[in-house]
Design an enzyme around this catalytic site. Structure first.
Site, PDB file in Angstrom:
ATOM      1  N   GLU A 251       0.831  -1.210   0.000  1.00 17.37           N
ATOM      2  CA  GLU A 251       0.000   0.000   0.000  1.00 17.37           C
ATOM      3  C   GLU A 251       0.860   1.253   0.000  1.00 17.37           C
ATOM      4  OE1 GLU A 251      -2.469  -0.186   3.471  1.00 17.37           O
ATOM      5  OE2 GLU A 251      -3.660  -1.832   2.678  1.00 17.37           O
ATOM      6  N   LYS A 253       2.437   4.374   1.364  1.00 18.34           N
ATOM      7  CA  LYS A 253       2.643   4.929   2.705  1.00 18.34           C
ATOM      8  C   LYS A 253       2.618   6.433   2.564  1.00 18.34           C
ATOM      9  CE  LYS A 253       5.430   4.524   6.907  1.00 18.34           C
ATOM     10  NZ  LYS A 253       5.323   5.876   7.405  1.00 18.34           N
ATOM     11  N   ARG A 273      -2.496   9.532  16.386  1.00 13.00           N
ATOM     12  CA  ARG A 273      -1.692   8.331  16.589  1.00 13.00           C
ATOM     13  C   ARG A 273      -1.447   8.086  18.066  1.00 13.00           C
ATOM     14  NH1 ARG A 273       3.278   6.619  17.653  1.00 13.00           N
ATOM     15  NH2 ARG A 273       4.318   5.121  16.305  1.00 13.00           N
ATOM     16  N   GLU A 303      -5.219   7.880   6.730  1.00 17.08           N
ATOM     17  CA  GLU A 303      -4.131   8.853   6.751  1.00 17.08           C
ATOM     18  C   GLU A 303      -4.705  10.109   6.103  1.00 17.08           C
ATOM     19  OE1 GLU A 303      -1.284   8.075   8.207  1.00 17.08           O
ATOM     20  OE2 GLU A 303       0.225   9.456   7.434  1.00 17.08           O
ATOM     21  N   LYS A 424       7.337  -1.642   6.664  1.00 14.38           N
ATOM     22  CA  LYS A 424       7.477  -0.459   5.809  1.00 14.38           C
ATOM     23  C   LYS A 424       8.735  -0.529   4.963  1.00 14.38           C
ATOM     24  CE  LYS A 424       8.874   2.088   9.878  1.00 14.38           C
ATOM     25  NZ  LYS A 424       8.821   3.291  10.682  1.00 14.38           N
TER      26      LYS A 424
HETATM   27  P1  ATP Z   1       7.059   6.710  10.693  1.00 14.81           P
HETATM   28  O1  ATP Z   1       8.023   7.721  11.187  1.00 14.81           O
HETATM   29  O2  ATP Z   1       7.663   5.799   9.684  1.00 14.81           O
HETATM   30  O3  ATP Z   1       5.757   7.294  10.276  1.00 14.81           O
HETATM   31  P2  ATP Z   1       5.677   5.639  12.946  1.00 14.81           P
HETATM   32  O4  ATP Z   1       6.327   5.072  14.154  1.00 14.81           O
HETATM   33  O5  ATP Z   1       4.905   6.891  13.085  1.00 14.81           O
HETATM   34  O6  ATP Z   1       6.832   5.777  11.923  1.00 14.81           O
HETATM   35  P3  ATP Z   1       5.073   3.225  11.608  1.00 14.81           P
HETATM   36  O7  ATP Z   1       4.486   2.107  12.359  1.00 14.81           O
HETATM   37  O8  ATP Z   1       6.502   3.117  11.351  1.00 14.81           O
HETATM   38  O9  ATP Z   1       4.706   4.557  12.361  1.00 14.81           O
HETATM   39  O10 ATP Z   1       4.347   3.410  10.226  1.00 14.81           O
HETATM   40  C1  ATP Z   1       2.975   3.443  10.192  1.00 14.81           C
HETATM   41  C2  ATP Z   1       2.498   4.854   9.973  1.00 14.81           C
HETATM   42  O11 ATP Z   1       2.423   5.147   8.600  1.00 14.81           O
HETATM   43  C3  ATP Z   1       1.083   4.973  10.469  1.00 14.81           C
HETATM   44  O12 ATP Z   1       1.084   5.451  11.780  1.00 14.81           O
HETATM   45  C4  ATP Z   1       0.400   5.916   9.519  1.00 14.81           C
HETATM   46  O13 ATP Z   1       0.408   7.225  10.049  1.00 14.81           O
HETATM   47  C5  ATP Z   1       1.258   5.920   8.293  1.00 14.81           C
HETATM   48  N1  ATP Z   1       0.621   5.347   7.094  1.00 14.81           N
HETATM   49  C6  ATP Z   1       0.653   5.872   5.853  1.00 14.81           C
HETATM   50  N2  ATP Z   1       0.047   5.094   4.962  1.00 14.81           N
HETATM   51  C7  ATP Z   1      -0.385   4.005   5.627  1.00 14.81           C
HETATM   52  C8  ATP Z   1      -1.064   2.816   5.237  1.00 14.81           C
HETATM   53  N3  ATP Z   1      -1.383   2.553   3.979  1.00 14.81           N
HETATM   54  N4  ATP Z   1      -1.341   1.903   6.219  1.00 14.81           N
HETATM   55  C9  ATP Z   1      -0.989   2.124   7.508  1.00 14.81           C
HETATM   56  N5  ATP Z   1      -0.346   3.232   7.918  1.00 14.81           N
HETATM   57  C10 ATP Z   1      -0.041   4.154   6.992  1.00 14.81           C
END
Ligand code: ATP
Length: 587
Positions: A251, A253, A273, A303, A424
Site C-alpha cells: 500500500e 505509505k 496516533r 491517513e 514499511k
Molecule cells: P514513521 O516515522 O515511519 O511514520 P511511525 O512510528 O509513526 O513511523 P510506523 O508504524 O513506522 O509509524 O508506520 C505506520 C504509519 O504510517 C502509520 O502510523 C500511519 O500514520 C502511516 N501510514 C501511511 N500510509 C499508511 C497505510 N497505507 N497503512 C498504515 N499506515 C499508513
C-alpha cells in the site's frame, strides 16, 4: 486509603532498578488498595490523572509550584528557589523545606488517596480568569495537610516529574500478579488494554471481576484502540521472504497524519496516533466521514493528507501543521484542503473486526466507504512478486509518498503491536541512509552568525525504555529554515528547565536544558560509536555510546508523538547492528 501509604510505597519503588522487584512491590500495593480506588492509584502512579486519551493535563508551571512551597513552608521565595536549584528536583526541595516547618502548622487532617486525586483533578480542570490563583490555593491546601514525604510526591506529580519507572506493561504484570491465578491469562489483560487503553479501568475490572470481566472488555466506539505499527526491512525481496512468499498487500505509505475515525449516531470523533482527541483540527474530515461512510457505527483508520485542490496531488506533511492552530482553523480548512485515505476498518455496524484477517477488514472498508475525490481506500497492489512491489514503490514515490507499507493479508489487527504483519519500505534505504529517527530535544546551544540570538543547534535524546531516561545521541544544526529557528524556541519555552531534568542523561552540557517534549524527525547518514554520547552506552562497546553522523532535521516536528513514542535505544542498537551487516565488518 491513606496517601501516606502510597507515598511510602513510591519511595520504595524509587530505589528499585529491577523490573521483577518493581512489579512485586506494585502488586503488593494493589492488593492493599480498596478495589474502588485502584483506578486512581494506577493513574497517579503513572503520573497521570486519567487515561491519556481523555487529555487531562496537569503540568503546573515550575514557578507556581515553587510559590506553593513557599506558602506552605512559610519561607522566603529566594530560599525555596536556592533549595530547588541545589537538589535539582522540586519534590526533594519540598520535602526538605517542609521538614523544617514550624510545629503549629503541622498537618491537621490526614491526606487520603482520593482527596489527592480529586484535588489534582480540580487543579487540572480550572481554566480561564482567576484560575492561576485558584490552582495555587488548591495546591497549597494539599501541601498544608501533607507530610514532607507526601509533599515530595505531590509536587513531582503536579509538575509532571513523577518518574517511578512504572511503564504500562509493569502495571499489567503487577495486576496479573496480584489478581490472576493463571499466568496464561496475562495475554487477555493485555488484549483488553490494547483495545481499551484505560489501565485504571482495566485493573479495577480485573480486581473485581477476574479474567471474565477482562474478557468482557469490548471495542467501543468513542474509546480509541492502540494503533498497530509497522516493522521495517530494507528491500521488497526481504519483505516477501519474511512473509513466506505469499501474496501480500503493498500500500502507499502516505505522508500525512494518522486518524482513528470513530463514527456513531452521536457524531464523529478523531483520535491521533497518540490517541488524543483532534476532532477540532479537522472539521472538514468530520463532514467527509458523515457524507461518505455509510455505516451508522464504525471505527476506521485513515491517513489524512494535504492536497492541491486543483490537481488532487498530495502535498508534504508540513502543510497539515496549519491545522494545529488554536484559532483560525476555518481559514486553514479553506486554504489547506485535505483528503482522507482509509486503510483499515476495526469496527463496523455492531461487529468488532479486530480479530478478522486483513483481507476481510479491507473488504468491509470498501463496502462502507463511498469513493470521492476526497475519500478513498488507500491505493494498493496485491502481489507476491518483489519486482512488482519495487515498481509500485517507484510509482508511490512519484506520487509524493514516503514509500510503501506491505501488509499480511491474513493478519488480525494487532492493536498496540509493532510486528512483521506490517512492514514499511522507504526510499531512504536505497541510499546509505537509515530510517528517519524521532528524537526529543533535551538541550540547546546558542547560535552564531545568522543564528545569533536564537538557538543554533539542538541536543537530542534517545529513549532508554528500560530505565525510563533519555540519553544523549547527538547535536543537530542543519535542515532548519529561518522559520523553524524562530518557531522551535517558542514551542520549547514551557519545557525549559534550569537544571538538567532528572530523566535526562548527558555528559555534554548545553546552554539550555529542556524536558523531553518536542520531538524532531531527523535523518542521519550513519550511526557511529561515540565516547561522548550516552545512548546505548556500554551496549556495543564498553565506554562507548551511539551518536549520529551528519544528522539533519527533515522539517517535521513530530507533535503526533509523545517522548515515550520516540525512537528507542533498543531500535538504535538493532539499526546499528543491521547497518554493520550491510557495511561489512569494521577493519
Ligand atoms: P514513521 O516515522 O515511519 O511514520 P511511525 O512510528 O509513526 O513511523 P510506523 O508504524 O513506522 O509509524 O508506520 C505506520 C504509519 O504510517 C502509520 O502510523 C500511519 O500514520 C502511516 N501510514 C501511511 N500510509 C499508511 C497505510 N497505507 N497503512 C498504515 N499506515 C499508513
Amino acid at each position: 486509603m491513606d496517601y501516606t501509604k502510597v507515598a511510602e510505597c513510591y519511595s520504595v519503588l524509587e530505589g528499585i532498578s529491577g523490573r521483577n522487584e518493581l512489579t512485586r512491590v506494585l502488586a503488593l500495593l494493589f492488593k492493599e488498595t480498596p478495589k474502588s480506588e485502584l483506578g486512581i492509584l494506577v493513574y497517579l502512579t503513572q503520573g497521570k490523572l486519567r487515561p491519556d486519551y481523555e487529555g487531562v493535563e496537569l503540568g503546573l508551571a515550575e514557578k507556581m509550584a515553587l510559590r506553593a512551597i513557599a506558602g506552605a513552608s512559610g519561607l522566603a521565595s529566594e530560599k525555596v528557589h536556592r533549595t530547588y536549584v541545589k537538589f535539582g528536583d522540586i519534590g526533594t526541595a519540598a520535602q526538605k523545606l517542609l521538614e523544617g516547618r514550624a510545629q503549629d502548622t503541622l498537618f491537621s487532617e490526614r491526606l487520603t488517596l482520593r482527596r489527592v486525586h480529586e484535588t489534582l483533578m480540580k487543579i487540572a480542570r480550572k481554566a480561564g480568569s482567576g484560575s492561576v490563583e485558584a490552582k495555587q490555593s488548591l495546591l497549597l491546601s494539599l501541601l498544608n495537610d501533607s507530610t514532607p514525604l507526601e509533599a515530595k510526591y505531590i509536587m513531582r506529580t503536579v509538575t509532571g516529574g513523577l518518574r517511578l519507572g512504572v511503564a504500562d506493561y509493569t502495571v499489567i504484570d503487577a495486576a496479573a500478579l496480584a489478581f490472576l491465578g493463571d499466568k496464561e491469562d496475562r495475554a487477555k489483560v493485555e488484549r483488553a488494554y490494547n483495545v481499551h487503553p484505560d489501565l485504571g479501568f482495566i485493573v479495577e475490572e480485573l480486581a473485581s471481576g477476574g479474567v471474565a470481566a477482562v474478557e468482557g472488555v469490548r471495542v467501543d466506539v468513542g474509546v480509541p484502540i492502540r494503533p498497530m505499527l509497522a516493522e521495517r526491512l530494507e528491500s521488497a525481496k526481504a519483505i516477501v521472504d519474511k512473509m513466506g512468499g505469499k501474496t501480500v498487500a503493498a500500500e502507499y505509505k502516505l505522508d500525512g497524519e494518522r486518524l482513528q475515525v470513530h463514527k456513531s449516531v452521536a457524531g464523529v470523533s478523531l483520535f491521533s496516533r497518540r490517541l488524543e482527541v483532534i476532532t477540532g483540527h479537522y472539521p472538514d474530515a468530520v463532514e467527509l466521514v458523515k457524507d461518505t461512510v455509510s455505516a451508522k457505527e464504525a471505527i476506521l483508520e485513515a491517513e489524512v493528507v494535504a492536497i492541491d485542490e486543483d490537481t488532487g496531488d498530495y502535498l508534504p506533511f508540513q502543510e497539515l501543521m496549519h491545522r494545529r492552530r488554536k484559532h483560525g482553523v476555518d481559514k486553514a480548512v479553506a486554504d489547506y484542503p485535505i483528503a482522507l485515505n482509509f486503510f483499515d476498518a476495526l469496527f463496523v455496524g455492531r461487529s468488532d473486526l479486530t480479530l478478522e484477517p486483513y483481507s476481510a477488514r479491507r473488504k468491509k472498508l470498501e463496502a462502507v466507504l463511498k469513493v470521492t475525490p476526497r475519500t478513498r481506500p488507500v491505493p494498493r497492489l496485491t502481489t507476491s512478486l518483489p519486482e512488482e512491489i519495487e515498481a509500485f514503490m517507484e510509482q508511490a514515490i512519484q506520487d509524493g509518498c514516503e514509500g510503501l507499507l506491505v501488509k499480511d493479508l491474513d493478519s488480525p489487527y494487532r492493536a498496540g503491536a509493532r510486528e512483521f504483519a506490517w512492514i514499511k519500505l522507504k526510499r531512504e534505504y536505497r541510499s546509505e541512509l537509515t530510517d528517519t529517527l524521532d528524537l526529543p530535544i533535551i538541550g540547546a546551544f546558542h547560535g552564531r552568525g545568522r543564528r545569533t540570538g536564537n538557538y543554533g543547534t539542538y541536543l537530542l535524546g534517545a529513549h532508554d525504555t528500560e530505565r525510563g531516561v533519555f540519553t544523549s545521541i547527538g547535536k543537530v544544526g542543519t535542515g532548519f529554515t529561518d522559520d523553524d529557528l524562530t518557531r522551535i524556541p517558542k514551542v520549547l519555552k514551557s519545557l525549559e528547565s534550569r537544571v538538567k531534568p532528572s530523566n535526562v542523561e548527558s555528559k555534554m552540557v548545553p546552554d539550555a536544558w529542556f524536558r523531553p517534549g518536542v520531538i524532531l524527525e531527523v535523518i542521519a547518514s550513519e550511526l557511529t560509536l561515540s565516547p561522548i554520547h550516552t545512548a546505548a552506552k556500554d551496549r556495543i562497546r564498553p565506554g562507548a555510546g551511539l551518536s549520529l553522523r551528519f544528522p539533519k532535521f527533515t522539517g517535521k516536528i513530530r507533535d503526533d508523538k509523545r517522548p515515550d513514542d520516540s525512537t528507542t535505544v533498543e531500535e538504535l542498537v538493532s539499526m546499528y547492528n543491521r547497518q554493520l551487516k550491510k557495511l561489512g565488518p569494521v577493519r
